[in-house]
Design a protein around this motif. Structure first.
Motif, short mmCIF file in Angstrom:
data_model
loop_
_atom_site.label_atom_id
_atom_site.label_comp_id
_atom_site.label_asym_id
_atom_site.label_seq_id
_atom_site.Cartn_x
_atom_site.Cartn_y
_atom_site.Cartn_z
N TYR A 1 0.31 -4.91 7.50
CA TYR A 1 0.23 -4.60 6.10
C TYR A 1 -0.92 -5.38 5.50
O TYR A 1 -0.95 -6.61 5.59
CB TYR A 1 1.58 -4.96 5.45
CG TYR A 1 1.92 -4.14 4.24
CD1 TYR A 1 1.93 -2.76 4.28
CD2 TYR A 1 2.24 -4.76 3.05
CE1 TYR A 1 2.25 -2.02 3.17
CE2 TYR A 1 2.57 -4.03 1.93
CZ TYR A 1 2.57 -2.66 2.01
OH TYR A 1 2.89 -1.94 0.90
N ASN A 2 -1.92 -4.70 4.94
CA ASN A 2 -3.12 -5.42 4.50
C ASN A 2 -2.86 -6.40 3.36
O ASN A 2 -3.60 -7.37 3.22
CB ASN A 2 -4.27 -4.46 4.17
CG ASN A 2 -4.06 -3.66 2.91
OD1 ASN A 2 -3.05 -3.77 2.24
ND2 ASN A 2 -5.02 -2.82 2.59
N ASP A 4 -0.45 -8.53 3.17
CA ASP A 4 -0.13 -9.79 3.83
C ASP A 4 -1.39 -10.45 4.39
O ASP A 4 -1.54 -11.68 4.33
CB ASP A 4 0.88 -9.57 4.95
CG ASP A 4 2.23 -9.11 4.44
OD1 ASP A 4 2.60 -9.48 3.31
OD2 ASP A 4 2.92 -8.37 5.17
N LEU A 5 -2.30 -9.66 4.92
CA LEU A 5 -3.55 -10.21 5.44
C LEU A 5 -4.38 -10.85 4.34
O LEU A 5 -4.94 -11.94 4.51
CB LEU A 5 -4.36 -9.11 6.14
CG LEU A 5 -3.74 -8.50 7.39
CD1 LEU A 5 -4.59 -7.34 7.89
CD2 LEU A 5 -3.58 -9.56 8.47
N PHE A 6 -4.46 -10.18 3.19
CA PHE A 6 -5.19 -10.73 2.05
C PHE A 6 -4.53 -12.02 1.55
O PHE A 6 -5.21 -13.00 1.26
CB PHE A 6 -5.29 -9.73 0.90
CG PHE A 6 -6.22 -8.57 1.18
CD1 PHE A 6 -7.51 -8.78 1.64
CD2 PHE A 6 -5.81 -7.28 0.95
CE1 PHE A 6 -8.37 -7.72 1.89
CE2 PHE A 6 -6.66 -6.21 1.19
CZ PHE A 6 -7.93 -6.43 1.66
N ASP A 7 -3.21 -12.01 1.44
CA ASP A 7 -2.49 -13.20 0.99
C ASP A 7 -2.72 -14.37 1.95
O ASP A 7 -2.92 -15.51 1.52
CB ASP A 7 -0.99 -12.92 0.87
CG ASP A 7 -0.64 -12.07 -0.33
OD1 ASP A 7 -1.51 -11.87 -1.21
OD2 ASP A 7 0.51 -11.58 -0.39
N ASP A 8 -2.68 -14.09 3.25
CA ASP A 8 -2.92 -15.15 4.23
C ASP A 8 -4.33 -15.72 4.10
O ASP A 8 -4.54 -16.93 4.24
CB ASP A 8 -2.72 -14.61 5.66
CG ASP A 8 -1.26 -14.30 5.96
OD1 ASP A 8 -0.36 -14.75 5.23
OD2 ASP A 8 -1.03 -13.57 6.96
N GLU A 9 -5.29 -14.86 3.81
CA GLU A 9 -6.68 -15.33 3.66
C GLU A 9 -6.82 -16.19 2.40
O GLU A 9 -7.53 -17.20 2.42
CB GLU A 9 -7.64 -14.14 3.63
CG GLU A 9 -9.09 -14.52 3.63
CD GLU A 9 -9.57 -15.25 4.88
OE1 GLU A 9 -10.71 -15.76 4.85
OE2 GLU A 9 -8.83 -15.35 5.88
N ASP A 11 -4.47 -18.05 1.13
CA ASP A 11 -3.86 -19.32 1.52
C ASP A 11 -4.84 -20.17 2.32
O ASP A 11 -4.99 -21.37 2.08
CB ASP A 11 -2.60 -19.09 2.36
CG ASP A 11 -1.40 -18.69 1.54
OD1 ASP A 11 -1.45 -18.80 0.30
OD2 ASP A 11 -0.40 -18.25 2.15
N ARG A 12 -5.52 -19.55 3.28
CA ARG A 12 -6.46 -20.27 4.13
C ARG A 12 -7.62 -20.84 3.30
O ARG A 12 -7.98 -22.01 3.44
CB ARG A 12 -7.00 -19.35 5.23
CG ARG A 12 -7.82 -20.07 6.27
CD ARG A 12 -8.55 -19.11 7.18
NE ARG A 12 -9.61 -18.38 6.49
CZ ARG A 12 -10.79 -18.90 6.15
NH1 ARG A 12 -11.06 -20.16 6.40
NH2 ARG A 12 -11.70 -18.17 5.53
N HIS A 38 -5.99 -6.34 -5.63
CA HIS A 38 -4.91 -5.73 -4.85
C HIS A 38 -5.11 -4.23 -4.74
O HIS A 38 -5.50 -3.57 -5.69
CB HIS A 38 -3.55 -6.02 -5.51
CG HIS A 38 -3.11 -7.42 -5.35
ND1 HIS A 38 -3.51 -8.42 -6.20
CD2 HIS A 38 -2.33 -8.01 -4.42
CE1 HIS A 38 -2.98 -9.57 -5.81
NE2 HIS A 38 -2.27 -9.35 -4.73
N SER A 75 3.19 -10.99 -4.01
CA SER A 75 1.83 -11.45 -3.74
C SER A 75 1.29 -12.26 -4.92
O SER A 75 0.67 -13.31 -4.71
CB SER A 75 0.92 -10.24 -3.47
OG SER A 75 -0.40 -10.66 -3.27
#
Length: 86
Positions: A1-2, A4-9, A11-12, A38, A75
């Motif tokens: 799910y993109n 989640d990928l954006f949220d993880d980035e 965070d990083r 979003h 998000s």
């Protein structure tokens, strides 16, 4: 799910920013600009892992859209929490 990928980035990036900048410095001395656009609220309306949160809605299309909005809300919460000073 993109989403989640954006949220993880996010965070990083924020974690790296916090590690590399003096937390005692003024925000004006070390600004961070973060813009996250979003994409979840667009067609096609697709099932999400949060669609079960909206089972109370009878219309299937609205139920699916509710799941998309629920994912968006989570998000935003994650994004705001990441920038909240504790």
């Amino acid at each position: 799910y993109n989403l989640d990928l954006f949220d993880d980035e996010v965070d990083r990036i924020v974690d790296l920013y916090k590690q590399t900048h003096d937390s005692n410095a003024s925000q004006l001395d070390n600004p961070l600009f973060m813009y996250m656009s979003h994409q979840i609220a667009h067609v096609p309306i697709t099932e999400t892992k949060y669609s079960d949160e909206c089972k109370h809605i009878k219309d299937p299309l609205r139920q699916t859209y509710c799941g998309m909005m629920y994912a968006l809300d989570l998000s935003f919460k994650r994004f705001v929490d990441k920038f909240t000073i504790k």
